[in-house]
Design a protein around this motif. Sequence first.
Motif, mmCIF file in Angstrom:
data_model
loop_
_atom_site.group_PDB
_atom_site.id
_atom_site.type_symbol
_atom_site.label_atom_id
_atom_site.label_comp_id
_atom_site.label_asym_id
_atom_site.label_seq_id
_atom_site.Cartn_x
_atom_site.Cartn_y
_atom_site.Cartn_z
ATOM 1 N N LEU A 139 -5.023 -7.961 -2.160
ATOM 2 C CA LEU A 139 -5.033 -7.859 -0.707
ATOM 3 C C LEU A 139 -6.030 -6.802 -0.246
ATOM 4 C CD1 LEU A 139 -1.150 -7.811 -0.130
ATOM 5 C CD2 LEU A 139 -2.674 -9.791 0.047
ATOM 6 N N SER A 140 -6.584 -6.994 0.938
ATOM 7 C CA SER A 140 -7.462 -5.977 1.530
ATOM 8 C C SER A 140 -6.621 -4.791 1.990
ATOM 9 C CB SER A 140 -8.210 -6.566 2.730
ATOM 10 O OG SER A 140 -7.299 -6.829 3.787
ATOM 11 N N GLY A 141 -7.299 -3.706 2.370
ATOM 12 C CA GLY A 141 -6.585 -2.539 2.864
ATOM 13 C C GLY A 141 -5.742 -2.852 4.084
ATOM 14 N N GLY A 142 -6.314 -3.625 5.005
ATOM 15 C CA GLY A 142 -5.578 -3.994 6.200
ATOM 16 C C GLY A 142 -4.364 -4.847 5.893
ATOM 17 N N GLU A 143 -4.515 -5.749 4.933
ATOM 18 C CA GLU A 143 -3.385 -6.599 4.534
ATOM 19 C C GLU A 143 -2.292 -5.774 3.862
ATOM 20 O OE1 GLU A 143 -5.563 -10.929 3.804
ATOM 21 O OE2 GLU A 143 -5.650 -9.405 2.234
ATOM 22 N N GLN A 144 -2.707 -4.812 3.043
ATOM 23 C CA GLN A 144 -1.718 -3.941 2.400
ATOM 24 C C GLN A 144 -0.952 -3.127 3.448
ATOM 25 O OE1 GLN A 144 -2.715 -1.968 -1.445
ATOM 26 N NE2 GLN A 144 -4.746 -2.849 -1.131
#
Length: 233
Positions: A139-144
């Motif tokens: 996952l991307s940082g935003g998704e995390q």
Amino acid sequence: MAFVEFRDVRKIYQMGEVEVAAVDGVNFDIEQGELAVIVGPSGAGKTTVLNMLGGMDSCTSGLIKLDGREISAFSEKELTLYRRYDIGFVFQFYNLVQNLTALENVELASQICKDPLDAKECLEQVGLGHRIGNFPAQLSGGEQQRVAIARALAKNPKLLLCDEPTGALDYRTGKAILKLLQDTCRTTGRTVVLITHNQAFTAIADRVIHVREGKVSSMELNAHPADAATIEW
């Protein structure tokens, strides 16, 4: 009676023979359902305020109440239950368990609560219904950070505390996370407290609490909060 009450709250740390007042006589109220932004420079005491409100630290003196309960008088056992049942935390760094999927990370929080929300529905609410089987590394940082928010919401907490939640994110992703927090407050009626050093974030708040040198320097209500998608910094 306000939902959150701070009355003459002080937090003193002993550094050798020197006493350091991280928080020095703080007073403020937050009403239920508000998005409150506590803003100030590094070292102002805002994270200490959040830690005391979240039951992760105790005050040296003063009164702290949430929903009519005097949490500043709680024992260690009572504070543990308070953190478990009443508070949802979102930090700058996501603190996800790397070998668990997004869904399992959210379920982990919901397993320790009295009245949890459905983990899958919480992930769908933050726009990650299609990523429930992915691990944090996928996952991307935003998704995390969205998983971290879903995990906090799944506890069905009385209060959502966010400490610099966009600090590790790029501008565009950070704005999306702010929008998500604002929408969560508006649609669920949940009380959200956001700690930041970024003055631009105050535009989206119902209530702005300015902290400087361990004290509340000013507090104002915002009659017309801006949409998080429209602010610039």
